[in-house]
Design an enzyme around this catalytic site. Structure first.
Site, PDB file in Angstrom:
ATOM      1  N   ARG A   3       1.043  -1.246   0.127  1.00 17.46           N
ATOM      2  CA  ARG A   3      -0.018   0.016  -0.155  1.00 17.46           C
ATOM      3  C   ARG A   3       0.888   1.313  -0.079  1.00 17.46           C
ATOM      4  O   ARG A   3       0.581   2.264  -0.664  1.00 17.46           O
ATOM      5  CB  ARG A   3      -0.962  -0.093   1.176  1.00 17.46           C
ATOM      6  CG  ARG A   3      -1.912   1.079   1.391  1.00 17.46           C
ATOM      7  CD  ARG A   3      -2.690   1.458   2.741  1.00 17.46           C
ATOM      8  NE  ARG A   3      -3.530   0.403   2.733  1.00 17.46           N
ATOM      9  CZ  ARG A   3      -4.851   0.683   2.230  1.00 17.46           C
ATOM     10  NH1 ARG A   3      -5.126   1.883   1.680  1.00 17.46           N
ATOM     11  NH2 ARG A   3      -5.839  -0.204   2.151  1.00 17.46           N
ATOM     12  N   CYS A   8     -26.590  -1.243 -13.365  1.00 13.21           N
ATOM     13  CA  CYS A   8     -27.983  -1.011 -12.830  1.00 13.21           C
ATOM     14  C   CYS A   8     -28.351  -1.379 -11.577  1.00 13.21           C
ATOM     15  O   CYS A   8     -29.581  -1.637 -11.008  1.00 13.21           O
ATOM     16  CB  CYS A   8     -28.803  -2.231 -13.996  1.00 13.21           C
ATOM     17  SG  CYS A   8     -28.508  -1.907 -15.619  1.00 13.21           S
TER      18      CYS A   8
END
Length: 336
Positions: free
Chosen positions: A181, A267
């Site tokens: 990270r 959707c």
């Protein structure tokens, strides 16, 4: 493993750092000579004995639990340090070659002292292993190095002090780390385009309105071409990204701002990126930028609803390029 090997990395430089592995993957590691791997339980030792008995092993231990982290990993991987001796006895009975210890404190540690506590636990396991006849010479201090909550310098100072105390040079222990990270989070920005908009109510908010004042009175819904099933999956998978800030690439000069929701392109109703944020009125085609999107974003994209994964474009300014490659000549393609 194959991806790293295809880049030309020597097998001896690879650590198979997953403690609960497919037996077929252990066999593959044996075929390609990736012989350093981790374990944290007896069943894994028996699998390794059957599939790759000549491998070198690292015992992964739990990190200390009395420190706050955004993402805990000890609940899934690692044995409790008090159980280390029992596991090492099993490894000795199976005649497996355990060569060191690994740990991972978790992601987003708020107190760098968690690294010192983990090193102390590892040193205790080293001593127990020596008493059982093992010769440990590798310590993997894992990842979890911060990019935002505390400075890397703070963590490095705490970790260096602990290593000097518990693993001085005379012990001849090889120290490894997994700073994922820290390397990538701030290296990437994500740019999205407004593909649709709709008005939900007529209330207009002034510049002085707080976020609390906009709740329940959203004016605009904006739909962009990436969402939580793509790069913004980090909103669910990674707590460090829960407070994203939208930056407009070409901001309007209008002083008026409106309560707004920003939605992804699929959707699904959960595909929402931002809720009740104050933004100037945007238009279809406007571009929004999100910084620090290099960790747990594109890597978790699914392509749900047939929406393709975002295109990645690499950019390097002239000054940085010349520092990295002083003898290289910039061309029009390389500048882009």
């Amino acid at each position: 493993m194959s991806a790293v090997l295809d880049m030309g990395v020597e097998p001896s430089r690879i650590v198979y750092a997953h403690t609960c592995k497919l037996t077929s993957d252990i066999r593959y590691a044996a075929q390609v000579n990736v012989d350093l791997m981790t374990f944290d339980n007896q069943e894994e030792l028996r699998k390794i004995k059957a599939a790759f008995p000549s491998s070198r092993l690292l015992l992964r231990i739990d990190p200390p639990s009395n420190f706050k982290v955004l993402h805990e990993l000890g609940n899934k991987f690692g044995c409790h340090p008090l159980d280390a001796s029992s596991l090492l006895r099993t490894a000795r009975d199976l005649r497996l070659n355990v060569v060191g210890v690994s740990f991972h404190v978790g992601c987003g540690a708020e107190n760098p002292e968690i690294f010192a506590a983990a090193v102390r636990s590892a040193a205790t396991v080293f001593d127990e292993a020596q008493a059982l006849g093992f010769h440990f010479h590798i310590l993997d201090v894992g990842g979890g190095f911060p990019s935002s909550l505390v400075s890397f310098g703070q963590v490095a100072e705490v970790l260096r002090t602990a290593l000097d105390l518990h693993f001085p040079d005379k012990r001849k222990v090889r120290i490894m780390a997994e700073p994922g990270r820290y390397l990538v989070e701030t290296a990437f920005s994500l740019t999205v385009t407004v593909i649709a908009k709709r008005r939900a109510s007529p209330r207009v908010a002034s510049n002085d309105d707080s976020m609390e004042g906009s709740k329940g009175g959203e004016v605009f819904g904006y739909y962009v071409n990436d969402g939580v099933f793509g790069s913004f999956n980090c909103l669910y998978a990674d707590m460090a990204h829960q407070f994203l800030e939208a930056r407009l690439v070409n901001p309007t000069k209008s002083p008026e701002k409106y309560g707004s929701n920003v939605w992804g392109p699929t959707c699904d109703g959960i595909d929402k990126i931002l809720s009740d944020v104050m933004l100037p009125e945007l238009q279809v085609g406007d571009v929004i930028n999100f910084e620090d999107m290099g960790a747990y974003s594109l890597s978790t994209a699914s392509g749900f609803n047939g929406i393709p994964r975002p295109l990645v474009l690499y950019h390097c300014c002239d000054t940085v390029w010349k520092k990295l490659f002083p003898t290289d000549t910039l061309t029009e393609d390389s500048e882009q």
